[in-house]
Enzyme design. Structure first.
Site, mmCIF file in Angstrom:
data_model
loop_
_atom_site.group_PDB
_atom_site.id
_atom_site.type_symbol
_atom_site.label_atom_id
_atom_site.label_comp_id
_atom_site.label_asym_id
_atom_site.label_seq_id
_atom_site.Cartn_x
_atom_site.Cartn_y
_atom_site.Cartn_z
ATOM 1 N N LYS A 1 27.107 30.141 43.436
ATOM 2 C CA LYS A 1 27.375 32.262 42.864
ATOM 3 C C LYS A 1 25.411 32.345 43.579
ATOM 4 C CE LYS A 1 30.492 34.949 42.031
ATOM 5 N NZ LYS A 1 31.954 35.289 42.314
ATOM 6 N N ASP B 1 31.428 39.510 45.731
ATOM 7 C CA ASP B 1 31.814 39.740 44.554
ATOM 8 C C ASP B 1 31.134 40.980 44.564
ATOM 9 O OD1 ASP B 1 32.820 38.184 42.810
ATOM 10 O OD2 ASP B 1 31.317 39.188 41.171
HETATM 11 P P1 NDP Z 1 34.194 45.092 43.469
HETATM 12 O O1 NDP Z 1 32.269 45.789 44.001
HETATM 13 O O2 NDP Z 1 35.178 45.819 44.637
HETATM 14 O O3 NDP Z 1 34.706 46.656 42.226
HETATM 15 C C1 NDP Z 1 34.480 46.319 40.872
HETATM 16 C C2 NDP Z 1 35.199 47.417 39.835
HETATM 17 O O4 NDP Z 1 34.963 47.377 39.204
HETATM 18 C C3 NDP Z 1 34.655 48.677 40.559
HETATM 19 O O5 NDP Z 1 36.310 49.425 39.733
HETATM 20 C C4 NDP Z 1 33.495 48.611 39.279
HETATM 21 O O6 NDP Z 1 33.271 50.071 39.000
HETATM 22 C C5 NDP Z 1 34.774 47.994 38.215
HETATM 23 N N1 NDP Z 1 33.119 47.389 37.454
HETATM 24 C C6 NDP Z 1 32.152 46.765 38.027
HETATM 25 N N2 NDP Z 1 31.355 46.361 36.840
HETATM 26 C C7 NDP Z 1 31.548 47.355 36.439
HETATM 27 C C8 NDP Z 1 30.906 47.480 34.552
HETATM 28 N N3 NDP Z 1 29.792 46.269 34.262
HETATM 29 N N4 NDP Z 1 31.666 47.815 33.922
HETATM 30 C C9 NDP Z 1 32.850 48.244 33.923
HETATM 31 N N5 NDP Z 1 33.568 48.277 34.893
HETATM 32 C C10 NDP Z 1 32.493 47.415 36.321
HETATM 33 O O7 NDP Z 1 34.426 43.964 42.758
HETATM 34 P P2 NDP Z 1 35.567 42.946 42.791
HETATM 35 O O8 NDP Z 1 36.956 43.746 43.370
HETATM 36 O O9 NDP Z 1 35.421 41.907 44.028
HETATM 37 O O10 NDP Z 1 35.454 41.832 41.633
HETATM 38 C C11 NDP Z 1 35.694 42.480 40.584
HETATM 39 C C12 NDP Z 1 36.051 41.136 39.702
HETATM 40 O O11 NDP Z 1 36.756 39.959 40.113
HETATM 41 C C13 NDP Z 1 34.832 40.347 39.404
HETATM 42 O O12 NDP Z 1 34.269 40.464 38.225
HETATM 43 C C14 NDP Z 1 34.412 39.518 40.204
HETATM 44 O O13 NDP Z 1 33.302 38.503 39.595
HETATM 45 C C15 NDP Z 1 36.152 38.478 39.969
HETATM 46 N N6 NDP Z 1 36.495 37.870 41.793
HETATM 47 C C16 NDP Z 1 36.066 38.622 42.760
HETATM 48 C C17 NDP Z 1 36.681 38.296 44.063
HETATM 49 C C18 NDP Z 1 36.461 38.442 44.966
HETATM 50 O O14 NDP Z 1 37.560 38.446 46.333
HETATM 51 N N7 NDP Z 1 36.071 39.752 45.890
HETATM 52 C C19 NDP Z 1 36.975 36.954 43.335
HETATM 53 C C20 NDP Z 1 36.893 36.151 42.982
HETATM 54 C C21 NDP Z 1 36.673 36.922 41.385
HETATM 55 P P3 NDP Z 1 32.074 50.768 39.329
HETATM 56 O O15 NDP Z 1 33.314 50.990 40.594
HETATM 57 O O16 NDP Z 1 32.191 51.798 38.948
HETATM 58 O O17 NDP Z 1 30.839 50.124 39.458
HETATM 59 O O1 2IT Z 2 34.982 34.425 42.193
HETATM 60 C C1 2IT Z 2 35.027 34.284 43.134
HETATM 61 O O2 2IT Z 2 36.264 33.483 43.551
HETATM 62 C C2 2IT Z 2 34.814 35.219 44.214
HETATM 63 N N1 2IT Z 2 33.980 35.778 44.146
HETATM 64 C C3 2IT Z 2 35.113 35.099 46.049
HETATM 65 C C4 2IT Z 2 33.815 34.006 46.158
HETATM 66 C C5 2IT Z 2 34.094 33.291 48.017
HETATM 67 O O3 2IT Z 2 33.948 32.530 48.315
HETATM 68 O O4 2IT Z 2 35.508 33.503 48.417
#
Ligand code: NDP
Ligand code: 2IT
Length: 447
Positions: A129, A169
């Site tokens: 990561k 992420d």
């Molecule tokens: P994005 O940046 O697309 O969206 C994040 C969302 O969560 C936004 O709505 C953001 O609000 C909110 N957010 C972020 N930080 C905080 C915080 N500290 N407090 C409150 N709200 C918060 O990210 P993703 O959707 O990609 O990721 C969301 C979660 O999913 C993370 O935990 C990530 O690790 C996990 N994840 C993502 C994957 C992926 O493929 N993208 C895969 C597996 C897990 P704002 O816009 O106001 O910051």
């Molecule tokens: O938390 C996760 O699994 C991710 N942000 C996606 C990682 C990836 O390599 O697609």
């Protein structure tokens, strides 16, 4: 569940001593060590080989300076990270997070979780990561591009399609991956599948954008079905409004549920008629604005400042999809008191240990992140396969494989939970299943 095994307690103590002030990493390690108690008791090989002591120590941790020039001509400095945690079963693989809360402990917890998650996908990917404490909020397009270029100017020497393959992420989506890829290509003079989540015109996979949210719903539907339930007709609350949350909303709705609330880091919206996903996509994906804007589309919906209140909305199923520790004990109690019977995690480590206790005490179904959100990295693995064979698969083909992988993950967690005497504890099942494959590979390789 308590961590009582003396050997594993000793490992936890060392993790805390050797990695001071890394609370999130301590938390992630403790949860896994707790789940491994029946494993070391059943098979002493996992104790005698020292494999768990090795597993909690990252293979390599990289921290670097990221200088960039802002629009006023001033030099700004951020810190970059890449933790290459484990390469026993494949090249390091995991996302990059850009957020002001990023520090070494956060990246280590994420990298550690990624080892088990990637193992569960059945694909050959190790765990890693990275990211930066860079805050993209309020930055111009040019600033984002210059930051990404500077970040990659250091990172490129540490990664490669057979070494380490980063992805997105929080705050790293298609736009950022494009700039990072462009800079890698330019510096190395190679067009390689070194990042996943790429644009479709330069090696990206169809369905990668949707994969985490869709995969979360596929996993959850399998878990619900195994317990005599389904999404159909259920009321769902999803936190976040980013990549994971948006496509979780889309798939949950397709499966017959009604999503009534979503949030961003400022506050949450409650729309009892069902949250209008087209409006959310316009606000979040196109305009990059605050979720509060939803009221201009639907003045009859409610907006509340702060995120915590979202867990007080009555629902059947909660899909936390914003950030770590977003559900604490108090919020978990509120969910349970309002009839929520299922929490399935889109965000990594969504729930505090206190919240998880509440789920078990109330016999709720709990889908832990490393299983439930593995669909994103699974399709990243499929993107790597497509890049290797220089072919692109159809959306349907990728989506079918994703469905099969998520079903397999659920069944593996279910099976291991039963095999180790904790039926229905999918958290323990996920940790054990993810661990066994990686640990056996490490023992075989002698490192
Ligand atoms: P994005 O940046 O697309 O969206 C994040 C969302 O969560 C936004 O709505 C953001 O609000 C909110 N957010 C972020 N930080 C905080 C915080 N500290 N407090 C409150 N709200 C918060 O990210 P993703 O959707 O990609 O990721 C969301 C979660 O999913 C993370 O935990 C990530 O690790 C996990 N994840 C993502 C994957 C992926 O493929 N993208 C895969 C597996 C897990 P704002 O816009 O106001 O910051
Ligand atoms: O938390 C996760 O699994 C991710 N942000 C996606 C990682 C990836 O390599 O697609």
């Amino acid at each position: 569940m308590e961590l009582t095994n003396a050997y594993l307690l000793g490992i936890q103590k060392k993790v805390e001593e050797k990695n001071p002030a890394e609370a999130e990493f301590h938390q992630a390690a403790k949860e896994v060590l707790m789940s491994l108690q029946p494993v070391v008791e059943k098979d002493p090989k996992y104790m005698e080989s020292g494999v768990i002591e090795r597993l909690v120590e990252p293979e390599r941790q990289i921290m670097f300076r990221v200088p960039w020039v802002d629009d006023s001509g001033k030099i700004q400095v951020n810190r970059g990270f890449r933790v290459q945690f484990n390469s026993a079963i494949g090249p390091y693989k995991g996302g990059l997070r850009f957020h002001p809360t990023v520090n070494l402990g956060v990246i280590k917890f994420l990298g550690f979780e990624q080892i088990f998650k990637n193992s569960l996908t059945t694909l050959p990917m190790g765990g890693g990561k990275g990211g930066s404490d860079f805050d993209p909020k309020g930055k111009s397009e040019g600033e984002i591009m210059r930051f990404c270029q500077s970040f990659m100017t250091e990172l490129y020497r540490h990664i490669g399609p057979d070494t380490d393959v980063p992805a997105g992420d929080i705050n790293v989506g298609g736009r950022e991956i494009g700039y990072l890829f462009g800079q890698y290509k330019r510096i190395t003079n190679t067009f390689a599948g070194v990042l996943t989540g790429k644009g479709l015109t330069f090696g990206g996979s169809l369905a990668r954008t949707e994969a985490t949210g869709y995969g979360l719903c596929y996993f959850t539907e399998n878990m619900l079905n195994a317990n005599g339930k389904s999404f159909k007709g259920q009321t769902v609350v999803i936190s976040g409004s980013g990549n994971v949350a948006i496509y979780a909303h889309q798939k949950a709705t397709e499966l017959g549920a009604k999503v009534v609330a979503m949030c961003d880091s400022n506050g949450y919206i409650y729309d009892k008629n069902g949250v209008d996903l087209a409006a959310i996509k316009q606000i979040k994906e196109v305009e990059r604005k605050r979720i509060k804007e939803y009221l201009t589309y639907h003045p009859d919906a409610e907006y509340h400042e702060g995120c915590k209140g979202i867990w007080t909305i009555p629902c059947d199923i909660a899909l936390p999809s914003a950030t770590q520790n977003e559900i604490d004990e108090e919020s978990a109690k509120a969910l349970a008191a309002n009839g929520c019977y299922c929490v399935s995690e889109g965000s990594n480590m969504s729930s505090t240990p206190g919240a998880i206790e509440v789920y078990f005490a109330n016999k709720m179904l709990y889908g832990p992140a490393k299983a439930a959100n593995a669909g994103g990295v699974a399709v990243s693995g499929l993107e790597m396969s497509q890049n290797s064979e220089r072919l692109s698969w159809s959306f349907e083909k990728v989506d079918k494989k994703l469905q099969a992988i998520m079903k397999d993950i659920f069944e593996n967690c279910d099976e291991k939970s039963k095999m180790y005497g904790m039926p229905g504890n999918y958290m323990a099942g996920a940790n054990i299943a993810g661990f066994l494959k990686v640990a056996d590979a490490m023992i075989a390789q002698g490192n």
